[in-house]
Motif scaffolding. Sequence first.
Motif, PDB file in Angstrom:
ATOM      1  N   PRO C 294       0.823  -1.219   0.000  1.00 34.24           N
ATOM      2  CA  PRO C 294       0.000   0.000   0.000  1.00 34.24           C
ATOM      3  C   PRO C 294       0.857   1.270   0.000  1.00 34.24           C
ATOM      4  CG  PRO C 294      -0.864  -1.586   1.578  1.00 34.24           C
ATOM      5  CD  PRO C 294       0.435  -2.131   1.104  1.00 34.24           C
ATOM      6  N   SER C 297       2.532   1.565  -3.470  1.00 37.91           N
ATOM      7  CA  SER C 297       1.530   1.902  -4.496  1.00 37.91           C
ATOM      8  C   SER C 297       1.083   3.359  -4.364  1.00 37.91           C
ATOM      9  CB  SER C 297       0.297   1.012  -4.364  1.00 37.91           C
ATOM     10  OG  SER C 297       0.671  -0.317  -4.316  1.00 37.91           O
ATOM     11  N   ASP C 298       0.902   3.793  -3.128  1.00 38.34           N
ATOM     12  CA  ASP C 298       0.521   5.192  -2.899  1.00 38.34           C
ATOM     13  C   ASP C 298       1.530   6.124  -3.539  1.00 38.34           C
ATOM     14  OD1 ASP C 298      -1.800   4.981  -1.610  1.00 38.34           O
ATOM     15  OD2 ASP C 298      -1.054   5.496   0.415  1.00 38.34           O
ATOM     16  N   ASN C 301       1.341   5.945  -7.345  1.00 39.94           N
ATOM     17  CA  ASN C 301       0.141   6.608  -7.886  1.00 39.94           C
ATOM     18  C   ASN C 301       0.314   8.118  -7.978  1.00 39.94           C
ATOM     19  OD1 ASN C 301      -1.516   4.452  -8.571  1.00 39.94           O
ATOM     20  ND2 ASN C 301      -2.224   4.197  -6.446  1.00 39.94           N
ATOM     21  N   GLU C 373      -1.222  -7.144  -5.057  1.00 38.78           N
ATOM     22  CA  GLU C 373      -1.621  -5.842  -4.488  1.00 38.78           C
ATOM     23  C   GLU C 373      -1.019  -4.696  -5.300  1.00 38.78           C
ATOM     24  OE1 GLU C 373      -1.841  -7.578   0.106  1.00 38.78           O
ATOM     25  OE2 GLU C 373      -0.312  -6.119  -0.437  1.00 38.78           O
ATOM     26  N   LEU C 376      -2.818  -4.261  -8.526  1.00 40.56           N
ATOM     27  CA  LEU C 376      -4.203  -3.818  -8.414  1.00 40.56           C
ATOM     28  C   LEU C 376      -4.348  -2.462  -7.728  1.00 40.56           C
ATOM     29  CD1 LEU C 376      -5.632  -7.322  -7.456  1.00 40.56           C
ATOM     30  CD2 LEU C 376      -5.882  -6.164  -9.677  1.00 40.56           C
ATOM     31  N   LEU C 377      -3.397  -2.108  -6.871  1.00 44.61           N
ATOM     32  CA  LEU C 377      -3.477  -0.819  -6.183  1.00 44.61           C
ATOM     33  C   LEU C 377      -2.922   0.319  -7.027  1.00 44.61           C
ATOM     34  CD1 LEU C 377      -2.492  -1.840  -2.523  1.00 44.61           C
ATOM     35  CD2 LEU C 377      -4.776  -1.235  -3.369  1.00 44.61           C
ATOM     36  N   LYS C 379      -2.958   2.481 -10.020  1.00 45.25           N
ATOM     37  CA  LYS C 379      -4.130   2.703 -10.872  1.00 45.25           C
ATOM     38  C   LYS C 379      -3.808   2.611 -12.349  1.00 45.25           C
ATOM     39  CE  LYS C 379      -6.465   5.446  -7.374  1.00 45.25           C
ATOM     40  NZ  LYS C 379      -5.896   6.536  -6.584  1.00 45.25           N
ATOM     41  N   VAL C 428      -3.284  -6.918   2.388  1.00 46.03           N
ATOM     42  CA  VAL C 428      -4.511  -6.152   2.167  1.00 46.03           C
ATOM     43  C   VAL C 428      -5.309  -6.704   0.982  1.00 46.03           C
ATOM     44  CG1 VAL C 428      -3.527  -4.039   3.145  1.00 46.03           C
ATOM     45  CG2 VAL C 428      -3.372  -4.426   0.674  1.00 46.03           C
ATOM     46  N   LEU C 429      -4.777  -7.736   0.339  1.00 44.07           N
ATOM     47  CA  LEU C 429      -5.392  -8.250  -0.881  1.00 44.07           C
ATOM     48  C   LEU C 429      -6.870  -8.638  -0.734  1.00 44.07           C
ATOM     49  CD1 LEU C 429      -4.767  -8.912  -3.868  1.00 44.07           C
ATOM     50  CD2 LEU C 429      -4.257 -11.252  -3.140  1.00 44.07           C
ATOM     51  N   ILE C 432      -9.363  -6.059  -1.714  1.00 38.62           N
ATOM     52  CA  ILE C 432      -9.287  -5.428  -3.044  1.00 38.62           C
ATOM     53  C   ILE C 432     -10.209  -6.183  -4.004  1.00 38.62           C
ATOM     54  CG2 ILE C 432      -7.771  -4.873  -4.993  1.00 38.62           C
ATOM     55  CD1 ILE C 432      -5.438  -4.811  -2.992  1.00 38.62           C
ATOM     56  N   ARG C 434     -10.792  -5.043  -7.253  1.00 37.81           N
ATOM     57  CA  ARG C 434     -10.508  -4.682  -8.650  1.00 37.81           C
ATOM     58  C   ARG C 434     -10.178  -5.935  -9.475  1.00 37.81           C
ATOM     59  NH1 ARG C 434      -5.439  -1.026 -10.817  1.00 37.81           N
ATOM     60  NH2 ARG C 434      -5.952  -1.171 -13.031  1.00 37.81           N
TER      61      ARG C 434
END
Lengths: 127, 434, 572
Positions: C294, C297-298, C301, C373, C376-377, C379, C428-429, C432, C434
Amino acid sequence: MKIKANLISGRTANQGAHLEAKTHKGYFDACAYCELNSADLEKLGASEGDSLKVTTEFGEVVVFAKANGGNPDGLAFIPMGPWANAVLSPDTHGCGMPGFKGVPAEIEVTDEKPLDMKSLMKKYLED
Amino acid sequence: MPVIKDAVCSLCGSLCDDITVTVEDNKITKIENACILGHSKFVGMFEHDRIETPMIRKDGELVPVSYEEAIEAAAKILVNSKRTLSYGWCSTSCEAISGAIKLAEETGSLIDSTANVCHGPSALAAQEKGSPSASLGVIKNRADVIVFWGCNPVHAHPRHMSRYSSFSKGLFTEKGRKARTMTVIDVRKTDTAKLADKYVEIEQGSDLLLVTALRSIVNGHEDVVPETIAGVPKAEIIELAETLKNGKFVCIFFGMGVTQSRSKYKNGDAMASLISDLNQHTKAVMIGMRGHYNVTGFGQVATWETGFPMAIDFAKGYPYYNPGETGANDLLVREEPDAAIIAAADAGAHFPQKAVRHLARIPVIQIDPYANPTTELADVVIPSAIVGIEAEGTAYRMDAISLHMKKLIDSKFKTDEEIVKDLTVKVRELKRGA
Amino acid sequence: MSEILIKNASVCDPAQGINCETMDICIRDGKIVDSVSENAKVIDAEGKLTMAGGFDGHTHSAGKINVGRFINPNDARKNLVPGLSGQVARTEKTRAQVGYNTPNTYAIGYRYAKLGYTTICEAAIPLLAARHTHEEFKEIPILDKMGLSLFGSNWQVMEYIRDKEPEKLAAYIAWGLKASRGYGVKIVNPGGGEAWGWGKNVSGLYDPVPNFDVTPAEILMGLAEANERLQLPHSVHVHCNNLGKPGNYATTIETMKLFEKVKPSRDRQSLHVTHVQFNAYAGTSWRDFETGAPMVSDYINGANHLTFDLGQVIFGPAVTMTADGPVEYANSRMLHEKWSNQDIELEDASGVVPLFYSPKSFVNAVQWAIGLELALLVKDPWKIMFTTDSPNGGSFVNYPEAFTYLMSAKRREEVISGFSKMALDRMVLPGIDRELDFYELAVMTRSAQSKIYSRPEKGNLKAGSDADIAIYDILPGQIDPATEYQKVKKAFSGAAYTLKDGVVVVKDGEIEATPKGRIYWVNAKVPENIDSPMQKDLDLKFKKYYTVSKSNYMVEDMYLENPVEIGTEGVF
């Protein structure tokens, strides 16, 4: 007089230098001998250049005697090549590698002369 | 007169690439930088017995024939054989080896290299425990503790110590020999042992005991080691273990004393574990002292083309590997092959009598520049150009670094690569005809 | 002149924004064209998903993989993905095949082609051992190939960075690429390879490399500057420090941030971070290990300067192989596994260790989740190349299986249901939902690669592009990948057709033809007045430290089959 010895084979510079001249006398000189230390040679009553018969479970071969002070008692060395292979172990112990080192041998003085390379190989064809 | 610099010497696994060769009238007249073995190879080709022409054995004698006739006779042997042993392919180029593997695949043969009688057990050891190694220049630049175990580079790899190990100088080893501790472990005091700081003489065939004792000490279990082991007093083994642990960079070079003695592959297996353990204290690697200049190359090419480094059986159409069953000597001792093709190696000289006896009984094809004991047993003899002198190609040094060997002079002989290609074409032709 | 007309294909070509539209594709002499004559051979692709040939942007397929084969002969017999693994006898068209994680060269070519892949990028070429890589390339049929050359622990590189000689550094990089016939600059655990020369490692971006007085951060910035100065088609390709260690996500983000200030010289990223799954770990030890995806990925993004690939884990046996020598030694000690090491003089380190990813191991389960993750995290799929870092995370033959994880939450739940509670707490999967569509999958498996590597003729179906095409027996719209994932897997496991340069190489999942692929390498031009003093420095390196001579170091032309030289102009 016979002695019991532990036979190994291996490379030497001279054997290597004749790798691609195996029909020459130089190769014969470089490979058709057995090294023992002088104490062992003395036991046999042999001098350098005398003929020795080396016998193992797998065969016998006649080679010249040579002294090497680096050998411990009872260790015999024949340079790798057809003379050594006449008496080394074909058993691979299931891992592919024949027994080129550590073959029990008996060594004695003989009047026979070592065979040259071609005569040695001819024996296989006659077998 | 042309002077060729940086030629690669195609004799031993050191693969020295700094040879200067002078060529006059298509003859090598001067060699610089080579050792006795290399020198003998480069100049020797004019003095040694070349196989001057292809030959076929008729009524017990080898008689001259053309290349075409010899290739056809050889192809017939291969096509009529149900179980061919293809052996050797180590004093030749990777390109020829690749061709030989393709031919073995197409003919359903079993193909093996000279590793079968030298470092085959090292491959098995690597398959058990891995191969913690380095390129030779890493040793040159870093190693302050060097061990030669069951090997004798003074005789087998004469320039090794000056180019890569004991005497070489590098970034962190500027003082060369003075900056290094050199230990030799062997069963007799060899010429290499005479140059060592420390010579440890062990009882022949007890390498595994000594490696195991060293591991015990390195791992802090000194108490389990008896007063004498492998013929070596405990105190001496402890001293050796300290030398290894206290080095900044340790390299153990090992040879056929390790691979051919009792316990065979288990010796290398244990040594790899010792190296792994030593890395808890310092940096340590091990390197096998490979003999034929391209036996390492056979292992590399065979591995990427078939998945296996040696002893590869194509009888089922796909590669099958089980050394001990599919090794060249195992096969011959079982009297299994009904034909053999032996190239760029000399089984006649280097296999034990029982294996040679079977070779004497079956049709043998030989591909080699020189007459040797295998020639005495061969039924078809195909002479070839000398790779690294009369033919170019790739070879792998003992540390798996590949080099391109130059062609230095012209030759009337076909190269191994061409011969194996011609043979493959002929085999296909005969198979189609059938 | 040879012409092919692929009729009524359901085309998915993100480079043109085409999302599963029915259309024809015309091919002449190996290239995609606007139209063909009536004589064109017709391939009926009605009801079939059609994409550009797949492009694996990070795979270990030549060179180091041979060590993997060598120490794992047991892999040859493994047949965990029938049709794409195990022992296969030779046929009139194909050589004999073996293996799963470490297939022989022929199997690599055939099996990628069966998946519809037509281009691969070898992830690591040691300069000194480059000839070997190219020898293997020669025996990999069908595929176009390129490779990334290792520079991250190179003495000459570190000295030029320490001595602040950016021009000479660029000249050396250009020479190194030419010597190794490489395509781009690979940096593995910057500085760590040199530290491993003494059995040590570097601990982060600012931990100086022993004896060389440079930090990993300086190595990264120096090489990035040289990369952009030479206008190379690919950005630097970075395997971050601290790979495989809990808490390493911080180093990864720190590395990414470092590149915010690097200006790309071409229309592409300024940084590619590889197999990020192995570098997105939170926690402080294996006890409190948890996902760092996470956080990573943050950051991604919010950033526009970088791309990355996954390094997705596949459960079962794998073989790790990397220039990160200390990581492999640590792996072998932790797992009690066999260990191979190969340090390369003056240049880098490397190691190979087999391992087994078990869904029952909470660490392995979390690793598996982290890859997904990240996919998918993040975008924007254009920032992502799908990889397993084959065979580090698992063999490439599992790509179709992995696609089902990306496309179906239900499929993921199935796998997750076998995990322990502890594993679930650390990922965290499960939260999710998505699911990627075919368009996004096409981006991650071919179109993004085209952009990331500046190969405009690859990864798309525009007129003028190479006619490398994959046709899968599946029709988007008619099947629901979220539920019918087995059909997705089956279709991607054996293409109905794979075309390479307009030649049908796979038909109905079987090999039809085995043409030879190309080798792409980069020749970056450097002015004589900069190159020649650099060559003098290099001569000294060869004279004093290398064990091969300079003239025998360069990979000779004869080792390259169908070479394509990509010229660039250095800016000095």
